[in-house]
Design a protein around this motif. Structure first.
Motif, short mmCIF file in Angstrom:
data_model
loop_
_atom_site.label_atom_id
_atom_site.label_comp_id
_atom_site.label_asym_id
_atom_site.label_seq_id
_atom_site.Cartn_x
_atom_site.Cartn_y
_atom_site.Cartn_z
N PRO A 18 0.78 -1.30 -0.02
CA PRO A 18 0.11 -0.11 0.01
C PRO A 18 1.11 1.24 -0.06
O PRO A 18 0.43 2.38 -0.51
N SER A 19 2.04 1.01 0.60
CA SER A 19 2.70 2.52 0.93
C SER A 19 3.50 2.93 -0.50
O SER A 19 4.02 3.85 -1.01
N ASP A 20 3.81 1.70 -1.24
CA ASP A 20 4.73 2.17 -2.61
C ASP A 20 4.25 0.90 -3.64
O ASP A 20 4.77 -0.16 -4.08
N PRO A 21 3.00 1.25 -4.20
CA PRO A 21 2.23 0.06 -5.05
C PRO A 21 2.61 0.01 -6.59
O PRO A 21 2.32 -1.07 -7.09
N VAL A 22 3.10 0.81 -7.14
CA VAL A 22 3.63 0.98 -8.64
C VAL A 22 4.16 -0.51 -9.06
O VAL A 22 3.53 -0.93 -9.88
N GLY A 23 5.13 -0.87 -8.65
CA GLY A 23 5.79 -2.09 -8.99
C GLY A 23 4.77 -3.16 -8.74
O GLY A 23 4.85 -4.18 -9.67
N ILE A 46 -3.71 0.80 -26.67
CA ILE A 46 -2.63 1.65 -25.99
C ILE A 46 -2.01 0.72 -24.93
O ILE A 46 -0.63 0.91 -24.58
N ILE A 47 -2.67 -0.08 -24.13
CA ILE A 47 -1.88 -0.88 -23.09
C ILE A 47 -1.02 -2.08 -23.50
O ILE A 47 0.08 -2.35 -23.29
N ARG A 48 -1.61 -2.47 -24.73
CA ARG A 48 -0.71 -3.65 -25.43
C ARG A 48 0.52 -2.77 -25.93
O ARG A 48 1.44 -3.41 -25.90
N THR A 49 0.44 -1.80 -26.73
CA THR A 49 1.60 -1.03 -27.00
C THR A 49 2.45 -0.55 -25.93
O THR A 49 3.82 -0.82 -26.05
N THR A 50 1.80 -0.31 -24.60
CA THR A 50 2.85 0.04 -23.65
C THR A 50 3.63 -1.21 -23.16
O THR A 50 4.92 -1.14 -22.89
N PHE A 51 2.82 -2.39 -23.08
CA PHE A 51 3.59 -3.55 -22.55
C PHE A 51 4.49 -4.00 -23.57
O PHE A 51 5.62 -4.20 -23.33
N ASP A 52 4.54 -3.66 -25.10
CA ASP A 52 5.49 -4.00 -26.13
C ASP A 52 6.66 -2.99 -25.87
O ASP A 52 7.89 -3.38 -26.27
N CYS A 53 6.25 -1.83 -25.34
CA CYS A 53 7.60 -1.03 -25.15
C CYS A 53 8.16 -1.06 -23.84
O CYS A 53 9.32 -0.39 -23.46
N TYR A 54 7.77 -1.79 -22.88
CA TYR A 54 8.28 -1.99 -21.49
C TYR A 54 9.58 -2.61 -21.28
O TYR A 54 9.84 -3.75 -22.16
N GLU A 55 10.49 -1.95 -20.69
CA GLU A 55 11.77 -2.55 -20.55
C GLU A 55 12.11 -2.41 -19.09
O GLU A 55 13.49 -1.78 -18.87
N ASP A 101 10.73 0.20 -16.79
CA ASP A 101 10.06 1.40 -16.55
C ASP A 101 8.91 1.66 -16.98
O ASP A 101 8.54 2.05 -18.36
N TRP A 102 7.64 1.60 -16.26
CA TRP A 102 6.41 1.71 -16.75
C TRP A 102 6.19 3.03 -17.38
O TRP A 102 5.54 3.59 -18.43
#
Ligand SMILES: [Mg+2]
Length: 310
Positions: free
Chosen positions: A73-78, A98-107, A109-110
């Motif tokens: 809860p204090s640091d949820p992003v990861g 958009i979400i598919r493309t973001t996943f494809d670009c993920y290395e 760092d969200w």
């Protein structure tokens, strides 16, 4: 109304709106009418060929956000990101572009992935995919500042455009007011004042009910403003066609939060596929919220990369 009933109403509200609206997704209003008259039941079907009570990406990603929040809860992003990855590994058929493309670009760092996806998509990242999943943030925390910070972060993980995080912020600020005991109508009225959404409750929307977050949110606000029951809210969304499952999930979440779990028709709840998981998550979110209230909320350390202030 007790808070557990509201939190449970919110999560089940998202899922019911999703399952009902998934049947008519991508249809025109004329096609909806021709096929279903006025759709009121969980028939199953639609382009995904879902079973009655089966939910789609809207509920899956809401569950992912809720699990990530609960894990840390204090640091949820990861942890939210880990839950997104787990969901994508199930190979969902209905993942948004958009979400598919973001996943494809993920290395690793969200926020960088979302920015890259924004460029790949020629600047078109103002979809409704972060709005449809953001409600658990307003359920988990009692402190408005914390809600706002995490609400924006969870949006920016996949949707670079500020229009997406702006809608999430307004939506969760409405949820915050409702959980403090304000009426849904006065909460909406207060939060859309002097925003691009101020006319959404004044007139029948003349925008397409599509996946552009501004259009989606105009429809959600208008539906909530003009409905006097949970049932009416999700049925109005389902009968729009277009992005009806997502509009239904977003409207259903706030309708369920305001009116409580008991307001959701049993015939909808009984067939809902993820009902056990939603029940468990409702209990856990409520416990986190209760613990936070008991111990006092702490200041958050988050900054939002690349985001403007609203
Ligand atoms: Mg969907």
């Amino acid at each position: 109304m007790n808070m557990f009933n509201q939190i449970k109403g919110a999560l089940f509200g998202v899922a019911v709106g999703d399952a009902l609206g998934a049947v008519t997704e991508f249809m025109s209003q004329d096609e909806v009418n021709a096929n279903y008259g006025y759709l009121t039941e969980m028939t199953g079907g639609g382009w995904l060929g879902i079973e009655p009570g089966e939910t789609t990406d809207d509920t899956a990603m809401t569950i992912a956000v809720a699990k990530g929040l609960l894990a840390n809860p204090s640091d949820p992003v990861g942890r939210i990101g880990n839950e997104f990855k787990k969901w994508v590994e199930t190979n969902p058929r209905d993942i948004g572009n958009i979400i598919r493309t973001t996943f494809d670009c993920y290395e690793g760092d969200w926020f960088k992935a979302a920015e890259k996806a924004h460029k790949v998509l020629s600047g078109r990242s103002a979809g409704n995919g972060s709005l449809m999943r953001c409600l658990p943030v307003a359920l988990a925390y009692g402190d408005l500042k914390k809600i706002e910070e995490i609400t924006v972060l969870q949006s920016k993980m996949t949707h670079y455009d500020d229009l997406a995080s702006e809608a999430c912020l307004i939506y969760n600020r409405i949820a915050y007011r409702v959980l403090k005991g304000e009426s849904l109508k006065s909460s909406i009225e207060e939060e859309i004042k002097e925003t691009r959404y101020c006319d959404a409750i004044k007139e029948y929307p003349d925008v397409s009910p599509n996946g552009y977050v501004v259009n989606t949110f105009i429809w959600v606000l208008n539906i909530l403003w003009t409905s006097s029951s949970f049932e009416e809210s999700v049925q109005k969304a389902a009968n729009l066609g277009g992005d009806s499952d997502t509009i239904g999930a977003i409207a259903g979440g706030l309708a369920g939060l305001y009116r409580g779990f008991a307001s959701i028709p049993k015939r909808y709840v009984e067939v809902l596929k993820p009902k056990d998981e939603l029940e468990t998550l409702s209990e856990k979110l409520w416990q986190v919220r209760e613990n936070e209230t008991a111990s006092g909320s702490s200041e958050s350390n988050y900054t939002t990369p690349g985001s403007k202030q609203y």
